[in-house]
Motif scaffolding. Structure first.
Motif, PDB file in Angstrom:
ATOM      1  N   SER A  73       7.034   4.444  -4.990  1.00 54.32           N
ATOM      2  CA  SER A  73       5.570   4.508  -5.032  1.00 54.32           C
ATOM      3  C   SER A  73       5.076   5.061  -6.367  1.00 54.32           C
ATOM      4  O   SER A  73       5.111   6.277  -6.584  1.00 54.32           O
ATOM      5  N   GLY A 111       0.330   4.007   7.754  1.00 53.64           N
ATOM      6  CA  GLY A 111       0.981   4.854   6.754  1.00 53.64           C
ATOM      7  C   GLY A 111       0.665   6.334   6.910  1.00 53.64           C
ATOM      8  O   GLY A 111       0.006   6.755   7.857  1.00 53.64           O
ATOM      9  N   LYS A 125       3.065   8.135  -6.671  1.00 56.59           N
ATOM     10  CA  LYS A 125       3.659   9.458  -6.510  1.00 56.59           C
ATOM     11  C   LYS A 125       4.046  10.090  -7.840  1.00 56.59           C
ATOM     12  O   LYS A 125       3.850  11.278  -8.048  1.00 56.59           O
ATOM     13  N   CYS A 182       2.696   0.830  -3.748  1.00 58.46           N
ATOM     14  CA  CYS A 182       4.119   0.968  -3.444  1.00 58.46           C
ATOM     15  C   CYS A 182       4.849  -0.313  -3.845  1.00 58.46           C
ATOM     16  O   CYS A 182       4.473  -1.406  -3.428  1.00 58.46           O
ATOM     17  N   GLY A 207      -0.046   8.418   3.658  1.00 57.89           N
ATOM     18  CA  GLY A 207      -1.050   8.566   2.605  1.00 57.89           C
ATOM     19  C   GLY A 207      -2.240   7.649   2.847  1.00 57.89           C
ATOM     20  O   GLY A 207      -2.125   6.638   3.540  1.00 57.89           O
ATOM     21  N   ARG A 208      -3.384   8.019   2.297  1.00 59.20           N
ATOM     22  CA  ARG A 208      -4.585   7.195   2.480  1.00 59.20           C
ATOM     23  C   ARG A 208      -5.619   7.533   1.426  1.00 59.20           C
ATOM     24  O   ARG A 208      -5.719   8.651   0.965  1.00 59.20           O
ATOM     25  N   LEU A 237      -3.734   6.140  -6.142  1.00 58.55           N
ATOM     26  CA  LEU A 237      -3.506   5.555  -4.816  1.00 58.55           C
ATOM     27  C   LEU A 237      -4.199   4.204  -4.727  1.00 58.55           C
ATOM     28  O   LEU A 237      -5.283   4.064  -5.287  1.00 58.55           O
ATOM     29  N   ASP A 238      -3.713   3.212  -3.935  1.00 55.65           N
ATOM     30  CA  ASP A 238      -2.414   3.245  -3.361  1.00 55.65           C
ATOM     31  C   ASP A 238      -1.566   2.165  -4.001  1.00 55.65           C
ATOM     32  O   ASP A 238      -2.077   1.133  -4.411  1.00 55.65           O
ATOM     33  N   THR A 254       0.821  -1.210   0.000  1.00 54.22           N
ATOM     34  CA  THR A 254       0.000   0.000   0.000  1.00 54.22           C
ATOM     35  C   THR A 254       0.859   1.266   0.000  1.00 54.22           C
ATOM     36  O   THR A 254       0.686   2.131  -0.844  1.00 54.22           O
ATOM     37  N   THR A 255       1.770   1.354   0.969  1.00 55.36           N
ATOM     38  CA  THR A 255       2.516   2.594   1.164  1.00 55.36           C
ATOM     39  C   THR A 255       3.972   2.290   1.513  1.00 55.36           C
ATOM     40  O   THR A 255       4.318   1.156   1.840  1.00 55.36           O
ATOM     41  N   THR A 256       4.804   3.335   1.466  1.00 52.47           N
ATOM     42  CA  THR A 256       6.194   3.188   1.873  1.00 52.47           C
ATOM     43  C   THR A 256       6.279   2.710   3.318  1.00 52.47           C
ATOM     44  O   THR A 256       7.174   1.934   3.668  1.00 52.47           O
ATOM     45  N   LYS A 294      -3.810  10.532   9.490  1.00 56.14           N
ATOM     46  CA  LYS A 294      -2.477   9.913   9.457  1.00 56.14           C
ATOM     47  C   LYS A 294      -2.055   9.418  10.838  1.00 56.14           C
ATOM     48  O   LYS A 294      -1.240   8.506  10.950  1.00 56.14           O
TER      49      LYS A 294
END
Lengths: 504, 504
Positions: A317, B369, A320, A329, B371-372, A326-327, A165-167, B364
């Motif tokens: 990501s 994470g 980005k 990564c 971002g969402r 989104l999302d 999903t994210t970093t 957040k």
């Protein structure tokens, strides 16, 4: 769902009749309506303020306290989206959005998101969705090729990649994999108190948060100070000194996070030199290239990843800067077994012959959760619809527009570029002038930011690096064209004129 | 993107011309094409095998090793989706999918997913997307009302809720919030070695994984044995005994995970009695109601949450049984400050007046994470499009079909229902017969599962509970109607006939 016998149904529901929430022709009709709504939103997006102008609590006053008992029509709901939701949107896809890192998206990314959603395959194991697992493996190898990563990060070599999903998730998985390896070699969990993680004062704040999530003691998280001298990147000699002091104190260097393109100023840690130190002290080194990693698909930026063959993991990501919603990564690891050792589960109900005998990839063992979306489709759609050539052109176009803005700033004697521009972000400010002092300049820049953003015409943010308050203009919105960057500069100048006139 | 000057562009890209990846009219056209593709897929879904019949590695042989340099047409890509992707799909939305917990989705859920994707708002702070934050707060309160949760879990009371990706994320955040509170009161991080977490041998395996992620020592994770006597739910007296032994050994009970509806058999831990013990020993108690929580919107199932007013956190995944596409997990907490204390970050570039002066919610600080996605939209669309009445009807219809299947099994003397049915899952098997032994029966049931699934006509899975190998048929697929459940039973009987004839 379906053809339930009315006699068996609770009386309280008999009034709503037969409920079919996924009737294909109704789905088709409604989804077409929504496509038009969205296309119109994109078409008219410049008419909305970029930064929402509502006050906190605006929505609670407009919506009922409880969910409706009976259905409402899509027509009514769409009206309410116009009336209640859109005014509260900070419109990330506006071409006048220059805050944070703007969102880069694309039609192909949207189609892939639609399709991945529609299949709703929960690919925790290979057998639960072979296509989702295998396409993800292939796409991760494709992007690894585009970045010229060594074979040690590819499934066609000895490593592999996963979409998360994210970093934050990527970092957490990497930190825990490193932690488990270290605790095993140190002889047990009690040694967790000795483990030290290193980033810089410019590393994304989620790094320290993620270390804490993973049980690293707060007192063992080092945020190495950076200075303007290294453009706010980690100095290898400073790092070495801190690591050696930790060793002398009986601590164990565990994990180093190097960033290629920090959030504040896109500072670039020297991957090759940091990897040398990490290798020497047997630390896990992770490269967080969330934003700037995408630029490395262009030969002229690839050198920022030099030394990547010596790192343990790398994340980037695509939401980005690679046209992906989104999302999403990408995490590549050199030793998937270390991830799996830390993250695998094996409940009876997920056991199957494929996982036991065929040594397939079960992505549940590469991530935090069990369930997972079919995210590879959107990347596959983007890569095929545009080709590497267009993706490179997209990066270069954004960089070009940032260069143009940089020139505008440099050509105006009232302003200065505070930190050298590396990618598509320009950090600038109203510069000190005879008779001004630091506090005064900071107040002026804060006022300028406030004026610019409250106009609703563009959205930029500030940061503070090396004690200097500065404004950030990040180019990257998919709909942003040269004319928007020019207009942003005109607007900033206009407010600066008013501000400086008032101040003088 | 946009109007880049050809003179400034790298020569290698000049052949691809001006690149506009989100031109609204092209977006409209392509998205309409994809809507029709998806509607047709849903219409024809019964024609595909439920469980994919491909062999591992099937896709690597079909796709090129690297991404294309030049664009390919959507037409060609859609052809390849038919040719290469669909054969590798285990079709989770097939009405003949009865494995795990089937996916419940809906047109409204899809529209909400489209819209949330399209806005692409990254709502980490209130100001970055007021509508995303406020709608999420409202929707979480709406669902809390539907579940008759006390005000202590609502924003309109003293608590609040957040939308996360998966139960794993919800548990991790809860465990770390509990851990930070405990370490603070114990006087420092070194006490992490004393913290003990409790679940049962039926708790989802992600519980132990998540505890480990959060730094709980593997030796301090207790999976309390359950038996058929309590229908595989946690026995309060057994829990109490284990907790007291841990206390006597100088350990600190930290966290208890109670499950309402386990994955294997939908066992239901007694929330009220467990909460009493947790409160007594000052443990954080979390209720994982990922699947069965949705049923609690019906008055006749709500009693399974009795005692919830005494728990600290509760999670429920609308992507499991509330018509929502992946991914979506609701987490409610009684004391948001404990979450925020453990999870907040405050980088300079996210600082803004709203967060500092208006005490708005910055989500957040409620998740892993930064971002969402704007996930609240899909729930809002579902709740409004269908109303609580239809959502209750949807739950009841699935339960009714499971009851019907249960009756089929009971009416056939060769079969037995192994564990009492509580919701929409039936656990059954070919039962022992004179002259058979346990090993023999297990082999017969394994063979039956293999025959049924390799037919591609339905997909069910097995589990082992209390030493008994059993088959699971879970009703819940959105497109599943009575006729599919009837046909599934006919198919199972047909293979059982063949198998028993061969065995006799």
């Amino acid at each position: 769902m379906g053809s339930i016998d009315a006699n068996n149904v609770d009386l309280s529901t008999s009034s709503v009749g037969q409920f079919k929430p996924l009737e294909p022709e109704e789905f088709r009709k409604q989804a077409h309506t929504m496509v038009d709504f969205i296309a119109d939103y994109y078409k008219n997006i410049e008419n909305y303020p970029v930064l929402s102008q509502v006050e906190p609590g605006y929505l609670r006053d407009r919506l009922p306290e409880t969910a409706p008992y009976l259905p409402e029509s899509l027509e009514k709901i769409v009206q309410d989206i116009h009336k209640d939701i859109i005014p509260g949107m900070t419109n990330w896809l506006s071409p006048n959005f220059f805050a944070f890192f703007p969102a880069t998206v694309s039609s192909a990314g949207f189609l892939g998101e639609m399709l991945g959603t529609a299949f709703n395959s929960v690919g925790f194991t290979w057998v639960s969705s072979p296509a989702a697992t295998e396409l993800e493996m292939i796409v991760m190898d494709w992007i690894a090729h585009m970045l010229k990563l060594p074979k040690s990060f590819m499934f066609s070599g000895t490593g592999g990649g996963v979409l998360q999903t994210t970093t934050s998730e990527s970092l957490l998985c990497s930190i825990v994999a490193a932690r488990e390896r270290a605790l095993e070699s140190l002889g047990g969990s009690d040694n967790i108190s000795k483990l030290v993680a290193y980033g810089s004062d410019q590393t994304h704040t989620m790094f320290a948060k993620t270390c804490k999530l993973g049980g690293i003691f707060p007192g063992n998280i080092r945020l190495i100070p950076t200075t303007a001298e290294t453009n706010f990147s980690i100095s290898p000699s400073v790092l070495r000194g801190i690591v050696e002091a930790d060793l002398a104190a009986g601590l164990v260097p565990l994990f180093l996070c190097a960033t290629v393109g920090t959030t504040s100023t896109t500072a670039i840690d020297p991957v090759n030199e940091l990897a040398e130190i990490a290798n020497e002290y047997k630390m896990w080194i992770h490269v967080d290239a969330a934003y700037a990693g995408s630029a490395c698909i262009c030969p002229e930026f690839r050198h920022h990843l030099n030394g990547v063959e010596r790192v343990d993991s790398l994340s980037l990501s695509p939401h980005k800067w690679l046209l992906c919603y989104l999302d999403c990564c990408c995490l590549w690891v050199k030793k998937p077994n270390l991830l799996k050792r830390a993250l695998s589960t094996n409940p009876e109900y997920l056991r199957n012959q494929r996982s036991e005998f065929d040594k397939v990839v079960d992505y549940k063992d590469w991530q935090v959760g069990t369930g997972r979306k079919f995210r590879a489709l959107k990347l596959w759609l983007i890569l095929r619809s545009y080709g590497v050539a267009n993706l490179q052109s997209h990066i270069r176009s954004d960089v070009q527009m940032a260069k143009m803005f940089e020139e505008f700033v440099k050509s105006d004697p009232r302003f200065e570029v505070v930190v050298p521009r590396a990618f598509s972000l320009v950090c600038f400010r109203l510069k000190p002038f005879p008779g001004s002092n630091a506090a005064h300049i900071e107040i002026l820049n804060k006022k300028l930011l406030e004026m610019v953003n409250s106009s609703g015409r563009i959205y930029i943010i500030h940061t503070v690096v090396g004690g200097i308050y500065m404004l950030r203009l990040a180019v990257g919105g998919t709909l942003t064209e040269e004319r928007h960057v020019c207009a942003a500069w005109e607007l900033i100048k206009e407010f600066a004129d008013a501000l400086l006139k008032e101040a003088s």
